[in-house]
Design an enzyme around this catalytic site. Structure first.
Site, PDB file in Angstrom:
ATOM      1  N   SER A 139      42.856 -51.210  32.321  1.00 16.31           N
ATOM      2  CA  SER A 139      43.196 -51.523  33.799  1.00 16.31           C
ATOM      3  C   SER A 139      42.376 -50.289  34.491  1.00 16.31           C
ATOM      4  CB  SER A 139      44.695 -51.735  34.144  1.00 16.31           C
ATOM      5  OG  SER A 139      45.269 -50.527  33.727  1.00 16.31           O
ATOM      6  N   LEU A 155      43.189 -42.020  23.447  1.00 18.58           N
ATOM      7  CA  LEU A 155      44.183 -41.245  22.853  1.00 18.58           C
ATOM      8  C   LEU A 155      43.630 -40.241  21.532  1.00 18.58           C
ATOM      9  CD1 LEU A 155      46.724 -44.511  22.317  1.00 18.58           C
ATOM     10  CD2 LEU A 155      46.506 -42.582  24.134  1.00 18.58           C
ATOM     11  N   ILE A 176      39.306 -34.747  22.082  1.00 15.68           N
ATOM     12  CA  ILE A 176      37.989 -34.650  22.427  1.00 15.68           C
ATOM     13  C   ILE A 176      37.315 -33.344  21.322  1.00 15.68           C
ATOM     14  CG2 ILE A 176      35.983 -34.349  24.158  1.00 15.68           C
ATOM     15  CD1 ILE A 176      37.464 -37.077  23.950  1.00 15.68           C
ATOM     16  N   ASN A 221      40.165 -36.283  32.349  1.00 12.53           N
ATOM     17  CA  ASN A 221      41.285 -37.074  31.998  1.00 12.53           C
ATOM     18  C   ASN A 221      42.221 -37.357  32.914  1.00 12.53           C
ATOM     19  OD1 ASN A 221      42.614 -38.574  29.957  1.00 12.53           O
ATOM     20  ND2 ASN A 221      43.980 -36.460  29.690  1.00 12.53           N
ATOM     21  N   HIS A 243      46.597 -38.213  33.412  1.00  9.82           N
ATOM     22  CA  HIS A 243      47.746 -38.323  32.485  1.00  9.82           C
ATOM     23  C   HIS A 243      48.764 -38.608  33.393  1.00  9.82           C
ATOM     24  CE1 HIS A 243      50.092 -36.904  29.340  1.00  9.82           C
ATOM     25  NE2 HIS A 243      51.086 -36.370  30.236  1.00  9.82           N
TER      26      HIS A 243
END
Length: 199
Positions: free
Chosen positions: A13, A95, A98, A112, A114
Site C-alpha cells: 500500500s 523485511l 540491507i 526506511n 517504521h
C-alpha cells in the site's frame, strides 16, 4: 530526474501510494524556477508473491524479484540497480536487512519507514503487527511512524521525521495499526520528496 527504487516484501500500500504521489505530479516542486521530477524506476521484492508487485505492474513500473540469497550478492543486486539508473532507495515494508555493500554504494540515499516512534519498538523481529501488539501491551498513549536513514543497525539509522497519533485505552492492535497507517499514507511520500529536494 531522481530515479527511485522501492523495496517491498508485502501488500505494497505504501509502494502504490509513493508511485501515485510522484507519477501524478504531486511531488513536483518549483525550485529557483526549475521543475524537479522524481520517477519510481523500479520495484524490488524478495517475495515473488508479494502483492506489491501486482500494484506496481498495474501502474507500469518495472519489477524484479530477488530472493534473499541473490539480494545479498553484490554481483546480482548492484547491476540491477545500475541497469535502471537508480540513485535513491526507499524501503516500504521490506523485511530483509540491507547489506553493508548496498549502504556503502548509496550513502544517505536509503531510507526506511517504521510503524512506531523509534527508538521504541524497533529492532529485529519488530515489524508489522508485532509492533502494534507491543504498543498495546505497553499501554502507550500515543504511537506513530518514523522515517529514518538505513544503517547497518536494524532500525538504528538517523531519524529524519516522526509523526504521532493519540491512542485510546480501548484501541486494539488492529485499531493502532489503522491509525498509524493513516500517517504513513499522508506523510511518507512528502518526507521522501523533502529528502530528495536536499540532494
Amino acid at each position: 530526474m531522481k530515479r527511485l527504487a522501492i523495496f517491498v516484501s508485502g501488500s505494497g500500500s505504501n509502494c502504490e501510494n509513493i508511485i501515485r504521489y510522484f507519477h501524478q505530479g504531486q511531488g513536483r516542486q518549483q525550485s529557483a524556477g526549475t521543475e524537479r521530477d522524481v520517477e519510481v524506476a523500479l520495484v524490488v521484492s524478495n517475495k515473488a508473491d508479494a502483492y506489491a508487485l501486482t500494484r506496481a505492474k498495474n501502474l507500469n513500473v518495472p519489477c524484479a524479484v530477488m530472493p534473499k540469497a541473490e539480494f545479498n550478492e553484490p554481483g546480482k543486486l548492484l547491476p540491477l540497480l545500475e541497469q535502471y539508473h537508480v540513485d535513491f532507495i526507499v524501503l516500504a515494508g521490506f523485511l530483509l536487512m540491507i547489506p553493508d555493500f548496498l549502504i556503502d554504494a548509496y550513502p544517505r540515499r536509503i531510507i526506511n519507514i517504521h510503524p512506531s516512534l523509534l527508538p521504541k519498538y524497533g529492532g529485529k523481529g519488530m515489524w508489522g503487527h508485532h509492533v502494534h501488539e507491543a504498543v498495546k501491551a505497553a499501554g502507550e498513549k500515543e504511537t506513530g511512524m518514523t522515517v529514518h536513514y538505513v544503517s547497518s543497525v536494524c532500525d538504528g539509522g538517523e531519524i529524519i521525521a516522526q509523526f504521532k497519533t493519540p491512542l485510546s485505552p480501548t484501541d486494539t492492535p488492529d485499531d493502532i495499526a489503522d491509525k498509524e497507517h493513516v500517517l504513513e499514507m499522508e506523510y511518507f511520500p512528502k518526507v521522501i520528496d523533502e529528502v530528495l529536494g536536499k540532494l
